[in-house]
Motif scaffolding. Structure first.
Motif, short mmCIF file in Angstrom:
data_model
loop_
_atom_site.label_atom_id
_atom_site.label_comp_id
_atom_site.label_asym_id
_atom_site.label_seq_id
_atom_site.Cartn_x
_atom_site.Cartn_y
_atom_site.Cartn_z
N THR A 153 0.83 -1.28 0.04
CA THR A 153 -0.06 -0.14 0.10
C THR A 153 0.90 1.23 0.11
O THR A 153 1.78 1.53 0.63
N ILE A 154 0.58 2.21 -0.94
CA ILE A 154 1.08 3.46 -0.87
C ILE A 154 0.15 4.54 -0.22
O ILE A 154 -0.96 4.65 -0.70
N SER A 155 0.60 5.26 0.57
CA SER A 155 -0.16 6.33 1.46
C SER A 155 0.56 7.59 1.41
O SER A 155 1.81 7.69 1.06
N GLY B 196 -2.63 4.23 -3.17
CA GLY B 196 -3.27 2.88 -3.43
C GLY B 196 -2.78 1.51 -2.98
O GLY B 196 -1.69 1.45 -2.62
N THR B 197 -3.52 0.56 -2.85
CA THR B 197 -3.24 -0.85 -2.52
C THR B 197 -2.96 -1.68 -3.85
O THR B 197 -3.91 -1.79 -4.99
N TYR B 198 -1.60 -2.06 -4.23
CA TYR B 198 -1.27 -2.65 -5.45
C TYR B 198 -0.96 -4.07 -5.20
O TYR B 198 -0.46 -4.63 -4.51
N THR B 199 -1.48 -4.95 -6.21
CA THR B 199 -1.32 -6.51 -6.23
C THR B 199 -0.43 -6.55 -7.61
O THR B 199 -1.00 -6.34 -8.77
N GLU B 200 0.58 -7.34 -7.59
CA GLU B 200 1.54 -7.76 -8.90
C GLU B 200 2.23 -9.13 -8.80
O GLU B 200 2.12 -9.62 -7.45
N TYR B 201 2.06 -9.69 -9.80
CA TYR B 201 2.78 -11.31 -9.85
C TYR B 201 3.85 -11.00 -10.61
O TYR B 201 4.04 -10.85 -11.89
N ILE C 123 4.96 3.60 2.47
CA ILE C 123 4.69 2.02 2.29
C ILE C 123 4.36 1.32 3.42
O ILE C 123 4.94 1.56 4.38
N ASP C 124 3.30 0.34 3.18
CA ASP C 124 2.79 -0.45 4.26
C ASP C 124 2.14 -1.72 3.78
O ASP C 124 1.93 -1.68 2.64
N ASN C 125 1.81 -2.61 4.72
CA ASN C 125 1.20 -3.77 4.40
C ASN C 125 1.78 -4.53 3.06
O ASN C 125 1.18 -5.05 2.26
N VAL C 126 3.18 -4.86 3.41
CA VAL C 126 4.00 -5.43 2.18
C VAL C 126 3.90 -6.93 2.44
O VAL C 126 3.94 -7.53 3.72
N SER C 127 3.31 -7.61 1.48
CA SER C 127 3.44 -8.95 1.36
C SER C 127 3.88 -9.77 0.29
O SER C 127 3.71 -9.12 -0.90
N VAL C 128 4.60 -10.88 0.28
CA VAL C 128 5.39 -11.64 -0.78
C VAL C 128 5.15 -13.03 -0.62
O VAL C 128 5.87 -13.33 0.33
N LYS C 129 4.38 -13.46 -1.39
CA LYS C 129 4.02 -15.14 -1.32
C LYS C 129 4.34 -15.81 -2.61
O LYS C 129 3.60 -15.11 -3.61
#
Length: 544
Positions: free
Chosen positions: A162-164, A190-195, A216-222
Motif C-alpha cells: 500500500t502507498i499512502s 493505493g493498494t497494489y497487487t502484482e505477480y 509504504i505499508d502492508n507489504v506481502s510477498v508469497k
C-alpha cells in the motif's frame, strides 16, 4: 490373403530408438521393429488429452482428436520465444495489462515486518525511514531492502503493498537482483497487487525511481503457482486488463527471425471473464490487416477480414476448454518479428482501446514462434531458444513379410500440412531401383504413387487429385499379376497393366529409400499384405 506387416491400428509399442510393428498371422503377434531416431525430447498429446514430454529417441504416439493414437513424425523446428510459459518474467512487456497466477495457491509469507511495526529487518537507503507503522520516503532515489527472504529465482510471487501519503515521484518493488525483475512504477496512493517472477538472489527491494516522497505499508510477498495448463500442471497464467482506457496486451519485440522466410506464431488460450483474444506480429496492435481475433468460448476466429500479411489461421481444440491458435506470416521486414497478445473488446476489433475493469481477463500458455509454414508440436523454453530435432522412422519389415511378386501397401493418416513438399512411404530393396511408394505431393491436393522395377518406372501419372492432404485419408497400392491399382478413400484412382513387379523388396521406410522426401505426418495405420487384393477388398479397406 494376410496382412503380414502391421504398424498401428491402435496397437502401439515404443521404446527408445525403436517402434514395434508386428505380424498378426493366425492371431500370433510376432514383433517387427522399426528403427527410430530423434536426438532431442519432444511433446505429444497423451491418452488423457494432456501435453506430455517424451525423451530423446522415443517415438511419439499422438492421441489428439482420436482414441486409437497416431505416430507423429515431424521435421526439425526451433521455438524462438525464449520464455514460452513464464509470462510474469520481464521478458514479456506489459501494457494496460498484468499477468496473474492463481492466488489460491499462495504459500507462506516471506516478508518480515511487512507492517513496519518496528524499526527493524529493513536496510534503509538514503531518504528512507521507518516510523508510525510505515516505511517512509523523502525525495529518495535510493533503495530500502530486505535480504535472506527465501525468494527462489525463477519462481512467481504474489506481491501486495500500500502507498499512502503520496506527495511526488515514483517507486516500484523488485524481487531478486536490483533493477532486473521489477514491478510496475507507481506514483499514486493505493493498494497494489502484482505477480512477479523473481530473478537473482533473495532480496526484496523498494526502489525510489524518481525522487519518491510517500509511505509504504502492508507489504506481502508469497510464492504462487499458475493455473492448470494443457500439460496438466499449474503453469498457465491469466492475462488481466487494468483499469485504464487503453489497449490491454503483453508483447515481445525484436525477435529477429530471418527475413524472407515464412514464420508461424502460436499460443494456447482459454476463456476467462473475457472471451476475445488477439495476436499479431506488428507493433501497430489496432491494425486489423495484421491481426487475428479469436473467440475462446466458441473456438473460432471472428475477424472476417483477410489479413494482408497473414497467410493462414488455424485452431486446434484440446481438453478442458483450451485451444491452440496460430497464423503464418512471410513479411520481408524485421518490423514484423514481434509477438503481441492482447484482449479484444469485441469479436471484430483487435487491440483497440477500451475501459478495463482491473479484474477481467483470459488464460494463456505456451507461446511458440518457429520458421515454417505451419505449427508443429509445442516446444517449451525456459530462458533460451530450444530445438526439437526431426523424427526419422526406417527399416521396417524383412523379406519374410514383404512379397515382391504381389501385395498391397496400405496407409491411413494425414499430412501435418499441405506444405509444398513431396513426402513418401516406400517399400523397396534398399535402393531406388525396385520400389513401391506413394505419398503427398508438393502440388496442392495431389497424391503420387509409383511402381519401379529394375530401375524402370512401371507407372506414369499414377495417383489422385482433389485430396485434402491434412485430412484423414486411406490409400492402398496393389501390385501383382502384371496389374497395379491405386485406391484412395474407397475409390479406384488409377490402374496400370503390363506392370513388372519389383525385385527383392525387404524394407519399409517413411521416406524414399534414399532418405529424401521424408513423410512428416500423423500415421494411424500401415499394413503390407503379401497378396494382391480384389477391387472389392481394396474399396472396403480404403473407405473412410
Amino acid at each position: 490373403m494376410a496382412n503380414t506387416l502391421n504398424l498401428g491400428n491402435g496397437n502401439w509399442a515404443t521404446k527408445e530408438d525403436s517402434l514395434l510393428g508386428y505380424n498378426s498371422e493366425n492371431n500370433n503377434f510376432k514383433p517387427l521393429p522399426f528403427d527410430f531416431t530423434r536426438a532431442s525430447s519432444a511433446t505429444v498429446v497423451n491418452k488423457q488429452g494432456l501435453i506430455e514430454t517424451v525423451g530423446s529417441g522415443e517415438p511419439r504416439i499422438d492421441f489428439l482428436g482420436n482414441t486409437q493414437g497416431a505416430l507423429k513424425l515431424e521435421p526439425q523446428r526451433t521455438n524462438l520465444i525464449t520464455q514460452s510459459e513464464s509470462f510474469p518474467n520481464p521478458y514479456w512487456t506489459k501494457s494496460g495489462a498484468s499477468i496473474q497466477g492463481d492466488p489460491s495457491t499462495a504459500g507462506s509469507e516471506l516478508v518480515t515486518n511487512g507492517d513496519f511495526a518496528t524499526d527493524s529487518d529493513w536496510n534503509k537507503g538514503t531518504g528512507w525511514t521507518i516510523s508510525g507503522g510505515s516505511l517512509n520516503a523523502s525525495a529518495t532515489i535510493a533503495q530500502s531492502f530486505q535480504t535472506n527472504t527465501g525468494l527462489v529465482s525463477g519462481k512467481t510471487y504474489k506481491v501486495t503493498y500500500t502507498i499512502s501519503n503520496y506527495v511526488s515521484g515514483s517507486v516500484r518493488i523488485e524481487l531478486g537482483s536490483a533493477n532486473v525483475s521489477v514491478g510496475l512504477i507507481r506514483s499514486a496512493n493505493g493498494t497494489y497487487t502484482e505477480y512477479i517472477e523473481a530473478l537473482g538472489d533473495e532480496t526484496i527491494y523498494f526502489d525510489g525511481i524518481s525522487a519518491f516522497t510517500g509511505s509504504i505499508d502492508n507489504v506481502s510477498v508469497k510464492e504462487v503457482q499458475g493455473f492448470s495448463s494443457p500439460d496438466g500442471t499449474n503453469n498457465a497464467y491469466k492475462l488481466v486488463e487494468d483499469t485504464s482506457n487503453a489497449k490491454h496486451f503483453i508483447a515481445r519485440n525484436n525477435l529477429f527471425t530471418p527475413d524472407g522466410v515464412t514464420r508461424d506464431y502460436s499460443i494456447f488460450v482459454k476463456e476467462g471473464e473475457r472471451r476475445y483474444i488477439f495476436i499479431t506480429n506488428v507493433t501497430t496492435t489496432n491494425n486489423d490487416i495484421n491481426c487475428v481475433v479469436f473467440d475462446t468460448r466458441d473456438g473460432v476466429f471472428t475477424n472476417t477480414n483477410d489479413p494482408t500479411y497473414i497467410s493462414n489461421r488455424n485452431v486446434t481444440t484440446l481438453s478442458n476448454g483450451w485451444y491452440r491458435i496460430d497464423f503464418t506470416s512471410n513479411v520481408n521486414s524485421g518490423s514484423y518479428d514481434n509477438f503481441y497478445i492482447g484482449i479484444s473488446s469485441s469479436e471484430t476489433m483487435s487491440g483497440v482501446s477500451y475501459q478495463g475493469d482491473g479484474t477481467s481477463g483470459l488464460y494463456i500458455y505456451g507461446v511458440q514462434l518457429e520458421v515454417g509454414s505451419y505449427a508443429t508440436s509445442y516446444i517449451p523454453t525456459q530462458g533460451s531458444a530450444v530445438t526439437r530435432l526431426a523424427d526419422v522412422c526406417t527399416n521396417g519389415g524383412n523379406e519374410q513379410v514383404i512379397n515382391s511378386t504381389e501385395g498391397v501397401l496400405y496407409f491411413e493418416g494425414s499430412a501435418l500440412a499441405n506444405d509444398g513438399t513431396d513426402r513418401k512411404i516406400t517399400l523397396s530393396d534398399g535402393s531406388l531401383n525396385n520400389a513401391i511408394n506413394f505419398g503427398f505431393s508438393r502440388f496442392s491436393g495431389n497424391i503420387n504413387a509409383e511402381v519401379k522395377s529394375g530401375g524402370v518406372l512401371q507407372t506414369s501419372g499414377f495417383g489422385a487429385t482433389g485430396i485434402t492432404q491434412d485430412n484423414n485419408n486411406k490409400f492402398a497400392l496393389s501390385w501383382g499379376g502384371g496389374v497395379s491399382k491405386f485406391y484412395v478413400n474407397g475409390t479406384l484412382a488409377s490402374s496400370y497393366t503390363s506392370v513388372t513387379s519389383p525385385i527383392g523388396m525387404n524394407v519399409l521406410n517413411f521416406s524414399l529409400s534414399s532418405g529424401f522426401e521424408k513423410m512428416y505426418l500423423n500415421c494411424k495405420d500401415v499394413r503390407v499384405y503379401n497378396t494382391a487384393l480384389t477391387d472389392s477388398e481394396l474399396a472396403i479397406l480404403t473407405t473412410i
